[in-house]
Design a protein around this motif. Structure first.
Motif, PDB file in Angstrom:
ATOM      1  N   HIS A  38       0.841  -1.201   0.000  1.00 26.85           N
ATOM      2  CA  HIS A  38       0.000   0.000   0.000  1.00 26.85           C
ATOM      3  C   HIS A  38       0.874   1.248   0.000  1.00 26.85           C
ATOM      4  N   ALA A  39       0.269   2.348  -0.339  1.00 26.88           N
ATOM      5  CA  ALA A  39       1.026   3.598  -0.422  1.00 26.88           C
ATOM      6  C   ALA A  39       1.606   4.014   0.920  1.00 26.88           C
ATOM      7  N   ASP A  40       0.936   3.638   2.032  1.00 24.89           N
ATOM      8  CA  ASP A  40       1.409   4.052   3.351  1.00 24.89           C
ATOM      9  C   ASP A  40       2.323   3.006   3.997  1.00 24.89           C
ATOM     10  N   ASP A  41       2.780   2.013   3.241  1.00 26.65           N
ATOM     11  CA  ASP A  41       3.730   1.041   3.779  1.00 26.65           C
ATOM     12  C   ASP A  41       5.060   1.717   4.120  1.00 26.65           C
ATOM     13  N   THR A  42       5.704   1.243   5.161  1.00 25.35           N
ATOM     14  CA  THR A  42       7.047   1.696   5.514  1.00 25.35           C
ATOM     15  C   THR A  42       7.967   0.480   5.559  1.00 25.35           C
ATOM     16  N   PRO A  43       9.299   0.668   5.428  1.00 32.23           N
ATOM     17  CA  PRO A  43      10.217  -0.471   5.521  1.00 32.23           C
ATOM     18  C   PRO A  43      10.085  -1.228   6.839  1.00 32.23           C
ATOM     19  N   GLU A  44       9.772  -0.501   7.914  1.00 31.31           N
ATOM     20  CA  GLU A  44       9.629  -1.145   9.220  1.00 31.31           C
ATOM     21  C   GLU A  44       8.300  -1.871   9.356  1.00 31.31           C
ATOM     22  N   CYS A  45       7.251  -1.371   8.683  1.00 28.84           N
ATOM     23  CA  CYS A  45       5.921  -1.968   8.815  1.00 28.84           C
ATOM     24  C   CYS A  45       5.221  -1.981   7.443  1.00 28.84           C
ATOM     25  N   PRO A  46       5.593  -2.926   6.567  1.00 31.39           N
ATOM     26  CA  PRO A  46       4.956  -3.012   5.250  1.00 31.39           C
ATOM     27  C   PRO A  46       3.640  -3.791   5.327  1.00 31.39           C
ATOM     28  N   ALA A  47       2.658  -3.210   6.009  1.00 32.94           N
ATOM     29  CA  ALA A  47       1.403  -3.923   6.269  1.00 32.94           C
ATOM     30  C   ALA A  47       0.702  -4.332   4.976  1.00 32.94           C
ATOM     31  N   GLY A  48       0.731  -3.461   3.963  1.00 33.21           N
ATOM     32  CA  GLY A  48       0.077  -3.778   2.704  1.00 33.21           C
ATOM     33  C   GLY A  48       0.734  -4.955   2.000  1.00 33.21           C
ATOM     34  N   ARG A  49       2.055  -4.991   2.009  1.00 34.30           N
ATOM     35  CA  ARG A  49       2.767  -6.101   1.386  1.00 34.30           C
ATOM     36  C   ARG A  49       2.450  -7.413   2.098  1.00 34.30           C
ATOM     37  N   ILE A  50       2.403  -7.376   3.421  1.00 32.95           N
ATOM     38  CA  ILE A  50       2.092  -8.579   4.194  1.00 32.95           C
ATOM     39  C   ILE A  50       0.684  -9.063   3.871  1.00 32.95           C
ATOM     40  N   GLN A  51      -0.268  -8.126   3.835  1.00 35.44           N
ATOM     41  CA  GLN A  51      -1.657  -8.483   3.535  1.00 35.44           C
ATOM     42  C   GLN A  51      -1.781  -9.097   2.141  1.00 35.44           C
ATOM     43  N   ASN A  52      -1.111  -8.487   1.159  1.00 37.78           N
ATOM     44  CA  ASN A  52      -1.196  -8.999  -0.209  1.00 37.78           C
ATOM     45  C   ASN A  52      -0.479 -10.338  -0.357  1.00 37.78           C
ATOM     46  N   THR A  53       0.598 -10.536   0.397  1.00 37.17           N
ATOM     47  CA  THR A  53       1.281 -11.832   0.352  1.00 37.17           C
ATOM     48  C   THR A  53       0.398 -12.926   0.934  1.00 37.17           C
ATOM     49  N   LYS A  54      -0.354 -12.600   1.965  1.00 42.50           N
ATOM     50  CA  LYS A  54      -1.291 -13.579   2.520  1.00 42.50           C
ATOM     51  C   LYS A  54      -2.359 -13.951   1.491  1.00 42.50           C
ATOM     52  N   LYS A  55      -2.802 -12.961   0.692  1.00 41.96           N
ATOM     53  CA  LYS A  55      -3.740 -13.266  -0.396  1.00 41.96           C
ATOM     54  C   LYS A  55      -3.076 -14.209  -1.399  1.00 41.96           C
ATOM     55  N   LEU A  56      -1.833 -13.917  -1.727  1.00 42.94           N
ATOM     56  CA  LEU A  56      -1.080 -14.749  -2.662  1.00 42.94           C
ATOM     57  C   LEU A  56      -1.024 -16.195  -2.169  1.00 42.94           C
ATOM     58  N   LEU A  57      -0.632 -16.372  -0.897  1.00 46.82           N
ATOM     59  CA  LEU A  57      -0.485 -17.722  -0.334  1.00 46.82           C
ATOM     60  C   LEU A  57      -1.811 -18.460  -0.303  1.00 46.82           C
ATOM     61  N   ALA A  58      -2.867 -17.759   0.124  1.00 46.75           N
ATOM     62  CA  ALA A  58      -4.176 -18.404   0.243  1.00 46.75           C
ATOM     63  C   ALA A  58      -4.725 -18.806  -1.126  1.00 46.75           C
ATOM     64  N   THR A  59      -4.608 -17.900  -2.093  1.00 48.42           N
ATOM     65  CA  THR A  59      -5.132 -18.188  -3.426  1.00 48.42           C
ATOM     66  C   THR A  59      -4.370 -19.339  -4.071  1.00 48.42           C
ATOM     67  N   ALA A  60      -3.051 -19.300  -3.974  1.00 51.11           N
ATOM     68  CA  ALA A  60      -2.235 -20.365  -4.566  1.00 51.11           C
ATOM     69  C   ALA A  60      -2.522 -21.705  -3.910  1.00 51.11           C
ATOM     70  N   ALA A  61      -2.644 -21.722  -2.573  1.00 47.04           N
ATOM     71  CA  ALA A  61      -2.913 -22.979  -1.869  1.00 47.04           C
ATOM     72  C   ALA A  61      -4.288 -23.537  -2.229  1.00 47.04           C
ATOM     73  N   LEU A  62      -5.278 -22.650  -2.346  1.00 44.75           N
ATOM     74  CA  LEU A  62      -6.627 -23.099  -2.691  1.00 44.75           C
ATOM     75  C   LEU A  62      -6.662 -23.686  -4.105  1.00 44.75           C
ATOM     76  N   ILE A  63      -6.060 -22.969  -5.061  1.00 47.75           N
ATOM     77  CA  ILE A  63      -6.012 -23.472  -6.438  1.00 47.75           C
ATOM     78  C   ILE A  63      -5.285 -24.811  -6.484  1.00 47.75           C
ATOM     79  N   MET A  64      -4.138 -24.886  -5.784  1.00 50.30           N
ATOM     80  CA  MET A  64      -3.334 -26.106  -5.833  1.00 50.30           C
ATOM     81  C   MET A  64      -4.064 -27.279  -5.189  1.00 50.30           C
TER      82      MET A  64
END
Length: 632
Positions: free
Chosen positions: A247-273
């Protein structure tokens, strides 16, 4: 008129020109695109997993391939290591010093087993699809080993050229492959529905398991280690986190948006697989003859391709073969990306690799050569490499589950028992896999032994490097140096740190004048005290603090190794003042072997000669090299 000189080509400069950070982390992409990159490894296992499942599990194969159990673990790993270090970094933080380094080296050995076998196994299966294609079988029959080695070499060549287009290629390949697999599996399900007697036979086979559905569940748990190939995408899923757009408000110390989107990545990939693995295993188990998936059979290593040709014709089957070959080959690219992400994060930081290990091309060459050797050892046999692959995957997943459990216990979270149970399940499957297929642990042990030996050799050979990235002096320390420089000389007494009074420092200075022949001078003598902090670390920043003790100027710092820190400090104050400093030591009473071991493991040893050796390597000009004096 003179023509401009052409730039000369340097092989060394070309090899060292790119680093992993340059190639892979400069751009961010939507999470679904990055999912396709990790999906090269993840989804490509459909090329061989359904057939392996049918051989290993028989009728219960469709029920033994559920992969969602690892999802909660890796969602937590993504939260704890948003820079892509994965569970290895989490475990590194749990243990101190050399114990932590040794654990990381062992886990890197298993990771290399996982990723390199991914490269060789995928290339072997891609060549199997080439050879078994009806249009190419008569031409390429018997050429699987050379074809596999050629694919491994081509993969290495791609990374020598550069792999910036990986995301775009991955999206196209994964989309096409998933679409074609959906068509094949859907056609297979229709075939089962048109022949209900096949479905009835499968249900009867399940019901005849001892203990009914409880027996089926236990049998699924027993054969699960053999089916671990479909789990490899979780580790690569977190390793590519730096490429996920946040997300635009992500910081190097707290990249909350990146973490949230990675969780989407993991969940979607695991479900498809999970859906694809269960449905593909279902149609393969019911429609492919059991002898066809055995070694040497036409469906061995390519069960879905076999069904594509059988149910949808040779033309569609050939299109499916092409798609499978491409994604299997690029699965090696995903694995190579994982290696190039992982290794430079640890070994160079530990001083346990040559300097070239921080660049893509030398690493790509090294991993390619290892891949060729593994291909020769296994003779490009897909089944033979399954044990080593599963061992690497399961150990990494067990370590991730353990790290998450420890984190949950420390955080006093209610989820700790749940993660503990998952850890036990993965430990069980790992042990069972090792018992049933010991060749996997043998291969992993060779990787681990090789990494440890090469790391220790590298660490020893680099131990007399400067090892300090930056030197920072606080205000008091800078004033001490400036006040001494006014007298035209910088004289430093280096000694072991201790709690000393002004009288003790006065006695130290008197002793130095008597034993080390420190000359009388009008300016103040400075004392330098270096405390060892985590001798297993290799480099870092040296922060020097100045303390006034009576009339004496004392400078204190912490570092992994005393001689290297002293040398870095001397060179820094030389550059700061333009005066070449003198440093004074007393002789050490230990023997040479004891001193060598003390320096390597504890950062101390015979400090005076080691300091001079570090200075000699760092500053070749004798006129500018700080002088080392020893006496006593």
């Amino acid at each position: 008129m003179l023509s401009p000189e052409r730039p000369t080509f340097s092989v060394k400069q070309w090899l060292m020109n790119a680093s992993p950070s340059d190639e892979q982390h400069e751009e961010h992409h939507p999470w679904w695109k990055v999912m396709c990159l990790t999906g090269l490894d993840y989804f490509s296992t459909l090329g061989y997993q359904p057939g392996i499942a049918a051989v290993a599990a028989g009728a219960i194969a469709p029920l033994a391939t559920l992969v969602l159990g690892a999802l909660p673990v890796y969602r937590h790993v993504a939260t704890e290591s948003p820079k892509g270090e994965g569970s290895v970094r989490m475990l590194e933080k749990l243990l101190p010093g050399w114990t932590s380094k040794l654990l990381v080296l062992v886990l890197l050995g298993f990771a290399m087993t996982d990723f390199i076998i991914t490269i060789t196994l995928s290339a072997a299966d891609a060549s199997a699809h080439l050879i078994e294609n009806p249009y190419l079988k008569t031409i390429l029959g018997g050429w699987q080993l050379p074809l596999t080695m050629l694919l491994v070499l081509l993969l290495g060549a791609v990374f020598l050229k550069g792999f910036k287009e990986a995301i775009g290629i991955a999206v196209v390949l994964v989309a096409a492959y998933l679409l074609l697999n959906g068509i094949v599996i859907g056609r297979g399900v229709l075939e089962v529905l048109h022949h209900p007697e096949d479905l009835a036979r499968w249900q009867d086979a399940l019901l005849h398991y001892h203990g009914g559905w409880t027996g089926v569940a236990l049998a699924s748990l027993i054969v699960f280690p053999k089916l671990a190939l479909g789990l490899s995408g979780f580790e690569t899923g977190v390793s590519v986190m730096p490429q996920v757009e946040g997300h635009a408000d992500d910081t190097p110390e707290c990249p909350a948006g990146r973490i949230q989107n990675t969780k989407k990545l993991l969940a979607t990939a695991a479900l498809i697989m999970s859906v694809l693995l269960m449905t593909s295993s279902f149609v393969v188990t019911l429609l492919v003859p059991s002898d066809a998936v055995q070694a040497g059979g036409p469906a061995n290593g390519r069960a879905l391709a076999y069904l594509a040709h059988l149910l949808l014709g040779e033309k569609f089957g050939t299109v499916y073969d092409i798609s499978t070959i491409l994604i299997l080959w690029f699965a090696g690219a995903s694995a190579m990306t994982g290696l190039l992400n992982l290794v430079p994060k640890y070994l160079p930081r530990y001083g346990m690799s040559p300097s070239w290990a921080g660049a893509i091309r030398p690493l790509a060459i090294t991993f390619t050569l290892i891949g060729l050797l593994i291909t020769l050892v296994f003779k490009a046999n897909v089944d033979a490499q399954g044990g080593a692959y599963a061992t690497g995957v399961l150990v990494l997943m067990s370590s991730a589950a353990f790290a998450v459990t420890v984190s949950a216990v420390k955080g006093k979270r209610r989820s700790a028992p749940f993660f503990g149970l998952i850890t036990l399940v993965f430990l069980y499957t790992t042990v069972l896999n090792v018992i049933e297929r010991p060749d996997g642990i043998h291969i992993a042990s060779l990787f681990i032994l090789g990494i440890i030996l090469l790391s220790l050799i590298s660490r020893i050979s680099r131990s007399t490097e400067l090892r300090v990235d930056e030197v920072h002096l606080d205000l008091a320390a800078r004033e001490f140096v400036k006040s001494s420089a006014k007298f035209g000389s910088l004289q430093i007494i280096a000694h072991r740190p201790d709690i000393l009074t002004a009288r003790d420092y006065r006695e130290k200075a008197r002793e130095a004048r008597l034993k080390i022949h420190l000359p009388e001078q009008d300016g103040p003598v400075m004392f330098l005290e270096i405390s060892v902090e985590n001798a297993s670390d290799f480099g870092g920043t040296l922060d020097v603090q100045g303390k006034q003790v009576g009339s004496h100027h004392v400078m204190r710092a912490k570092a992994p190794a005393v001689p290297n820190a002293i040398a870095a400090f001397l060179l820094h104050i030389r550059d700061m003042t333009g005066i070449v400093p003198d440093v004074y030591f007393g002789w050490d009473n230990k023997g040479p072997m004891e001193n060598a071991a003390s320096f390597f493991f504890f950062g101390e040893g015979d400090i005076a000669p080691l300091t001079r050796e570090v200075l000699r390597k760092a500053e070749p000009n004798e006129d500018r090299r700080p002088l080392v004096h020893v006496g006593g």
